[in-house]
Motif scaffolding. Structure first.
Motif, PDB file in Angstrom:
ATOM      1  N   ILE A  20       0.851  -1.202   0.000  1.00  0.00           N
ATOM      2  CA  ILE A  20       0.000   0.000   0.000  1.00  0.00           C
ATOM      3  C   ILE A  20       0.883   1.246   0.000  1.00  0.00           C
ATOM      4  O   ILE A  20       2.101   1.136   0.173  1.00  0.00           O
ATOM      5  N   LYS A  21       0.234   2.386  -0.134  1.00  0.00           N
ATOM      6  CA  LYS A  21       0.970   3.658  -0.052  1.00  0.00           C
ATOM      7  C   LYS A  21       0.297   4.554   0.976  1.00  0.00           C
ATOM      8  O   LYS A  21      -0.930   4.528   1.123  1.00  0.00           O
ATOM      9  N   ILE A  22       1.122   5.335   1.647  1.00  0.00           N
ATOM     10  CA  ILE A  22       0.589   6.398   2.507  1.00  0.00           C
ATOM     11  C   ILE A  22       0.854   7.696   1.733  1.00  0.00           C
ATOM     12  O   ILE A  22       2.004   8.036   1.466  1.00  0.00           O
ATOM     13  N   VAL A  23      -0.232   8.358   1.352  1.00  0.00           N
ATOM     14  CA  VAL A  23      -0.081   9.508   0.460  1.00  0.00           C
ATOM     15  C   VAL A  23      -0.271  10.804   1.240  1.00  0.00           C
ATOM     16  O   VAL A  23      -1.349  11.062   1.792  1.00  0.00           O
ATOM     17  N   GLY A  24       0.799  11.576   1.304  1.00  0.00           N
ATOM     18  CA  GLY A  24       0.756  12.876   1.992  1.00  0.00           C
ATOM     19  C   GLY A  24       0.795  14.008   0.990  1.00  0.00           C
ATOM     20  O   GLY A  24       0.797  13.784  -0.220  1.00  0.00           O
ATOM     21  N   HIS A  25       0.854  15.243   1.511  1.00  0.00           N
ATOM     22  CA  HIS A  25       0.900  16.402   0.611  1.00  0.00           C
ATOM     23  C   HIS A  25       2.212  16.441  -0.156  1.00  0.00           C
ATOM     24  O   HIS A  25       2.269  16.787  -1.324  1.00  0.00           O
ATOM     25  N   GLN A  26       3.272  16.074   0.544  1.00  0.00           N
ATOM     26  CA  GLN A  26       4.607  16.240  -0.043  1.00  0.00           C
ATOM     27  C   GLN A  26       5.171  14.956  -0.632  1.00  0.00           C
ATOM     28  O   GLN A  26       5.982  14.994  -1.536  1.00  0.00           O
ATOM     29  N   LYS A  27       4.770  13.813  -0.036  1.00  0.00           N
ATOM     30  CA  LYS A  27       5.397  12.585  -0.529  1.00  0.00           C
ATOM     31  C   LYS A  27       4.507  11.368  -0.324  1.00  0.00           C
ATOM     32  O   LYS A  27       3.539  11.405   0.442  1.00  0.00           O
ATOM     33  N   GLU A  28       4.879  10.300  -1.022  1.00  0.00           N
ATOM     34  CA  GLU A  28       4.206   9.016  -0.859  1.00  0.00           C
ATOM     35  C   GLU A  28       5.176   8.063  -0.174  1.00  0.00           C
ATOM     36  O   GLU A  28       6.350   8.023  -0.510  1.00  0.00           O
ATOM     37  N   THR A  29       4.644   7.292   0.758  1.00  0.00           N
ATOM     38  CA  THR A  29       5.488   6.338   1.476  1.00  0.00           C
ATOM     39  C   THR A  29       4.984   4.926   1.205  1.00  0.00           C
ATOM     40  O   THR A  29       3.796   4.644   1.369  1.00  0.00           O
ATOM     41  N   GLN A  30       5.907   4.080   0.809  1.00  0.00           N
ATOM     42  CA  GLN A  30       5.555   2.679   0.576  1.00  0.00           C
ATOM     43  C   GLN A  30       5.366   1.990   1.924  1.00  0.00           C
ATOM     44  O   GLN A  30       6.178   2.166   2.834  1.00  0.00           O
ATOM     45  N   SER A  31       4.295   1.235   2.058  1.00  0.00           N
ATOM     46  CA  SER A  31       4.085   0.507   3.312  1.00  0.00           C
ATOM     47  C   SER A  31       3.361  -0.797   2.995  1.00  0.00           C
ATOM     48  O   SER A  31       3.260  -1.197   1.832  1.00  0.00           O
ATOM     49  N   LEU A  32       2.895  -1.465   4.041  1.00  0.00           N
ATOM     50  CA  LEU A  32       2.173  -2.730   3.887  1.00  0.00           C
ATOM     51  C   LEU A  32       0.875  -2.667   4.665  1.00  0.00           C
ATOM     52  O   LEU A  32       0.815  -2.019   5.718  1.00  0.00           O
ATOM     53  N   ALA A  33      -0.135  -3.376   4.170  1.00  0.00           N
ATOM     54  CA  ALA A  33      -1.357  -3.581   4.957  1.00  0.00           C
ATOM     55  C   ALA A  33      -1.357  -5.019   5.438  1.00  0.00           C
ATOM     56  O   ALA A  33      -1.140  -5.937   4.648  1.00  0.00           O
TER      57      ALA A  33
ATOM     58  N   PHE B  42      10.624  -3.527   3.471  1.00  0.00           N
ATOM     59  CA  PHE B  42       9.470  -2.762   3.977  1.00  0.00           C
ATOM     60  C   PHE B  42       9.757  -2.365   5.428  1.00  0.00           C
ATOM     61  O   PHE B  42      10.250  -3.176   6.203  1.00  0.00           O
ATOM     62  N   THR B  43       9.408  -1.131   5.770  1.00  0.00           N
ATOM     63  CA  THR B  43       9.781  -0.657   7.102  1.00  0.00           C
ATOM     64  C   THR B  43       8.585  -0.305   7.982  1.00  0.00           C
ATOM     65  O   THR B  43       8.751   0.148   9.105  1.00  0.00           O
ATOM     66  N   SER B  44       7.368  -0.500   7.455  1.00  0.00           N
ATOM     67  CA  SER B  44       6.196  -0.223   8.291  1.00  0.00           C
ATOM     68  C   SER B  44       5.009  -1.056   7.828  1.00  0.00           C
ATOM     69  O   SER B  44       5.006  -1.571   6.708  1.00  0.00           O
ATOM     70  N   VAL B  45       4.026  -1.179   8.726  1.00  0.00           N
ATOM     71  CA  VAL B  45       2.797  -1.931   8.417  1.00  0.00           C
ATOM     72  C   VAL B  45       1.606  -1.165   8.993  1.00  0.00           C
ATOM     73  O   VAL B  45       1.690  -0.605  10.088  1.00  0.00           O
ATOM     74  N   VAL B  46       0.511  -1.183   8.241  1.00  0.00           N
ATOM     75  CA  VAL B  46      -0.748  -0.571   8.682  1.00  0.00           C
ATOM     76  C   VAL B  46      -1.745  -1.692   8.924  1.00  0.00           C
ATOM     77  O   VAL B  46      -1.796  -2.656   8.150  1.00  0.00           O
TER      78      VAL B  46
END
Ligand code: COA
Length: 174
Positions: free
Chosen positions: A68-81, A113-117
């Protein structure tokens, strides 16, 4: 107990484990087994993070982490669900769910991968390092209680400056 990535011959057993685990869950749409099959058809599915637990020569537990991605104003962060984690009712309370999560985290880190949601039980996940996603300014795109939306950093500070909204693969929303 053997924990290993899924193989093609496991698909029917995984379907049944997930279906039966969620059958009596109140906070469930009872479609989790279908979700797994939909995700398996997408590029967000990661075979190395689709793990089964074998015991007594059968599959008794399953966990899936998808991209998955975490989408912010400035950047997108690759993550996992993390969705779902499931253990056959007769095999619950023996540490299988915990082992699937712990080994899944290690495997995820090895893959970079460095984070999980996770959207899940507020009392279950904190022992694996999960905390409220809102602590990091991370929000899920659904109307769900804040305490059920959690994240874990697999690497220290992985989610610093990563505030934004989680974008799930389409398979989650169909
Ligand atoms: C959640 C689940 C994967 C845990 O698997 P497990 O192998 O029983 O987990 P473990 O043995 O490692 O840990 C058990 C502990 O988890 C906690 N736990 C289990 N289900 C829980 C729930 N719904 N809410 C809060 N805590 C829970 C309990 O503290 C339990 O401790 P106990 O054994 O002393 O009662 C399993 O119960 C399951 O498949 N449930 C149905 C599907 C589901 O709800 N998946 C998670 C969606 S968020």
């Amino acid at each position: 107990m053997i924990i290993r990535p899924e193989r093609e011959g496991d698909f029917t057993a995984i379907h049944e484990v997930v279906r039966l685990a969620f059958e009596t869950e109140e906070m469930s749409d009872h479609q989790e087994h279908i979700l797994v099959e939909r995700l398996r058809q997408t590029e967000d599915f990661i075979t190395e993070l689709s793990l089964v637990c074998e015991m007594d020569q059968r599959i008794v537990g399953y966990i899936l982490f998808s991209s998955i991605k975490i989408v912010g104003h400035q950047k997108e962060t690759q993550s996992l669900a993390l969705a779902p984690v499931a253990v056959l009712p007769a095999y619950q309370h023996r540490g299988i769910g915990s082992k699937l999560i712990e080994i899944g985290h290690k495997q995820a880190l090895q893959l970079g991968f460095t984070s999980v949601v996770v959207l899940g039980h507020a009392n279950y996940y904190p022992k694996f390092g999960y905390q409220k996603a809102s602590n990091f300014g991370i929000h899920l795109p659904f109307d769900v209680p804040d305490e059920n939306c959690m994240v874990v950093e697999l690497e220290e500070h992985a989610l610093q400056h990563c505030s934004g909204v989680v974008h799930y693969p389409e398979a989650f929303t169909i």
